[in-house]
Each structure stands twice: as C-alpha cells, then as structure tokens.
Scaffold this motif. Structure first.
Motif, PDB file in Angstrom:
ATOM      1  N   LYS A  10       0.846  -1.193   0.000  1.00 20.07           N
ATOM      2  CA  LYS A  10       0.000   0.000   0.000  1.00 20.07           C
ATOM      3  C   LYS A  10       0.884   1.248   0.000  1.00 20.07           C
ATOM      4  N   GLU A  11       0.567   2.186  -0.873  1.00 17.73           N
ATOM      5  CA  GLU A  11       1.315   3.443  -0.909  1.00 17.73           C
ATOM      6  C   GLU A  11       0.794   4.393   0.171  1.00 17.73           C
ATOM      7  N   HIS A  12       1.683   5.232   0.660  1.00 14.82           N
ATOM      8  CA  HIS A  12       1.306   6.223   1.669  1.00 14.82           C
ATOM      9  C   HIS A  12       1.940   7.567   1.329  1.00 14.82           C
ATOM     10  N   VAL A  13       1.234   8.634   1.658  1.00 11.48           N
ATOM     11  CA  VAL A  13       1.788   9.989   1.542  1.00 11.48           C
ATOM     12  C   VAL A  13       1.679  10.643   2.920  1.00 11.48           C
ATOM     13  N   LEU A  14       2.809  11.029   3.483  1.00 13.14           N
ATOM     14  CA  LEU A  14       2.855  11.621   4.815  1.00 13.14           C
ATOM     15  C   LEU A  14       3.349  13.057   4.729  1.00 13.14           C
ATOM     16  N   ASN A  15       2.817  13.885   5.611  1.00 10.07           N
ATOM     17  CA  ASN A  15       3.287  15.263   5.741  1.00 10.07           C
ATOM     18  C   ASN A  15       3.884  15.436   7.132  1.00 10.07           C
ATOM     19  N   GLU A  16       5.162  15.766   7.178  1.00  7.57           N
ATOM     20  CA  GLU A  16       5.859  15.859   8.451  1.00  7.57           C
ATOM     21  C   GLU A  16       6.555  17.214   8.588  1.00  7.57           C
ATOM     22  N   TYR A  17       6.667  17.653   9.835  1.00  8.96           N
ATOM     23  CA  TYR A  17       7.352  18.917  10.131  1.00  8.96           C
ATOM     24  C   TYR A  17       8.528  18.645  11.060  1.00  8.96           C
ATOM     25  N   ASP A  18       9.699  19.178  10.710  1.00  5.03           N
ATOM     26  CA  ASP A  18      10.897  19.043  11.525  1.00  5.03           C
ATOM     27  C   ASP A  18      11.140  20.375  12.240  1.00  5.03           C
ATOM     28  N   PRO A  19      10.778  20.482  13.528  1.00  3.52           N
ATOM     29  CA  PRO A  19      10.908  21.767  14.230  1.00  3.52           C
ATOM     30  C   PRO A  19      12.341  22.240  14.388  1.00  3.52           C
ATOM     31  N   LYS A  20      13.307  21.301  14.449  1.00  9.82           N
ATOM     32  CA  LYS A  20      14.709  21.702  14.635  1.00  9.82           C
ATOM     33  C   LYS A  20      15.221  22.485  13.433  1.00  9.82           C
ATOM     34  N   ARG A  21      14.829  22.063  12.234  1.00  9.32           N
ATOM     35  CA  ARG A  21      15.283  22.737  11.005  1.00  9.32           C
ATOM     36  C   ARG A  21      14.210  23.653  10.421  1.00  9.32           C
ATOM     37  N   ASP A  22      13.031  23.678  11.074  1.00 14.40           N
ATOM     38  CA  ASP A  22      11.896  24.466  10.573  1.00 14.40           C
ATOM     39  C   ASP A  22      11.611  24.113   9.114  1.00 14.40           C
ATOM     40  N   LYS A  23      11.478  22.809   8.851  1.00 15.74           N
ATOM     41  CA  LYS A  23      11.255  22.309   7.499  1.00 15.74           C
ATOM     42  C   LYS A  23      10.007  21.436   7.443  1.00 15.74           C
ATOM     43  N   HIS A  24       9.269  21.564   6.329  1.00 17.53           N
ATOM     44  CA  HIS A  24       8.117  20.705   6.059  1.00 17.53           C
ATOM     45  C   HIS A  24       8.513  19.707   4.977  1.00 17.53           C
ATOM     46  N   PHE A  25       8.163  18.428   5.178  1.00 16.05           N
ATOM     47  CA  PHE A  25       8.491  17.386   4.210  1.00 16.05           C
ATOM     48  C   PHE A  25       7.243  16.603   3.809  1.00 16.05           C
ATOM     49  N   MET A  26       7.191  16.215   2.554  1.00 10.82           N
ATOM     50  CA  MET A  26       6.168  15.282   2.084  1.00 10.82           C
ATOM     51  C   MET A  26       6.879  13.977   1.747  1.00 10.82           C
ATOM     52  N   ILE A  27       6.448  12.875   2.383  1.00 10.37           N
ATOM     53  CA  ILE A  27       7.102  11.576   2.237  1.00 10.37           C
ATOM     54  C   ILE A  27       6.152  10.619   1.528  1.00 10.37           C
TER      55      ILE A  27
END
Length: 213
Positions: A10-27
């Motif tokens: 099953k494919e998944h799309v996650l949205n995560e935030y890294d507070p240390k680097r103040d970065k948003h990622f889509m995985i």
C-alpha cells in the motif's frame, strides 16, 4: 507505513514537520520488489509556508469583513450577477442578486430613481475610468429601512476570459448625507418663514426664465 507498504503493498503519503530545522516534508512510500519499500522525501517548506500565509490572510480578511460596517460587492458584467460579501448586516436572501441592475428595483433594494445613476456609473467604468463614487438610498439591512450609502467601485478585466468585473464597497453615509442636506437647507432657506431666501429665489427664477426662453 514502511511495513504496510512492504507487506501489503500500500502506498502512503505523509506530511511531516521538523521543528529543529523548521522544514516541512512530504514523504511518499511505494512498494518495490518483495521485502523492499521505496521512499521519496520532498522538501515542501516554501509551498507549505505560502499556504499558511494565504490561510492567515483569508482569516484576517474574514475578520475585517465581519467587524466592519462596509459591505463589499462584486458585479459580473457578463452574467449580470451582483454578489455581496460577508460584511455588514445585509439580508441573506439578497447576498446574490441576478439580472442586475433592474432586479435591484424589482426586489425593492433601491427605488427606480437611482437606477440611472448606477447604469451611468457602469458606463463610466466601461469607458475607461478607473474608479467611481456616488451616493444612493438602499434597503439592505434586516430591518428593511432605506438608508444612504456611499458606493465606491472600480473595474478590472479577467485575464483569461476578458470579462469585465466591478468590485467595490458600500459605506453607510446616513449621518453624512443628513448633515449635508441640513447645511444645504440652512444655506437656501430663510429660517424665520421656512421659504427660499432672496439669493436662492432669484437664482431659481433666473434659471426658470432662461429655460423658458
């Protein structure tokens, strides 16, 4: 998610935030050969921050509209639909008015004497003027009373359709117009007998005689 992708494919799309680097990622996880999972990590910080700024501006705009007495409107010259914004105490059934400007009279939002003034303003904007301002009496609030409003509007042309739209706002001008009328009457009338004073009377008589030839 990796386990779910590897075992159940099953494919998944996650949205995560890294507070240390103040970065948003889509995985994005996707299945490969048995026992393996592929993963794409994309830095979406700029687009996410732009979304947050737009959301903030929308919320700020909504708050300002709800807290102001001004009524924002948009008129589509192509469809002849007038749409009022969320500001003011305008009746809900009149938020969208088709067949404008004639329907403003049939719905008793304005009297027919102001129809020419509105049509003249539209023609003025169509001829090239950037902005127009005028006063009208309208019945917009829940109580149905007619009040004076100052209408300020300007035009813009949609980039892709070429349709002209008119945007603007109505500002309650009841007190201002009443004060102006009182000052005008004070300048034209004799307070003792409540008739035109000599200066006004002479001016009106001269105007009538000139018109009559």
């Amino acid at each position: 998610c990796y386990y779910d992708t590897i075992v159940y494919r099953k494919e998944h799309v996650l949205n995560e935030y890294d507070p240390k680097r103040d970065k948003h990622f889509m995985i994005h996880t996707y299945p490969l050969e048995e026992g393996y999972c592929g993963c794409i990590i994309q830095d979406v910080t700029e687009s996410r921050k732009m979304e947050m700024r737009l959301l903030y501006e929308q919320e700020k705009g909504k708050f300002l509209l709800e807290s102001t007495t001004e009524i924002v409107f948009e008129y589509d010259q192509n469809t002849h639909i007038l749409t009022f914004g969320d500001g003011g105490n305008i009746r809900e059934e009149n938020r969208v008015v088709p067949d404008c400007p004639e329907s403003l009279v049939t719905k008793k939002l304005i009297s027919r004497e102001y129809l020419d003034k509105i049509e003249k303003a539209v023609q003025t904007l169509k001829s090239g003027e950037r902005a127009v301002e005028f006063n009208i009496q309208a019945s917009l609030d829940e109580d149905g009373a007619y009040r004076w409003y100052t209408v300020s509007c300007s035009r813009y042309t949609e980039q892709y359709t070429g349709h002209m739209r008119i945007v603007g706002y109505l500002r309650n001008a009841e007190q201002m117009v009443r004060s102006q009328n009182a000052l005008k009457k004070e300048a034209m009338y004799d307070p003792l007998v409540d008739l035109f004073n000599v200066k006004t009377g002479r001016g009106l008589v001269s105007e009538i005689l000139e018109r009559a030839g």
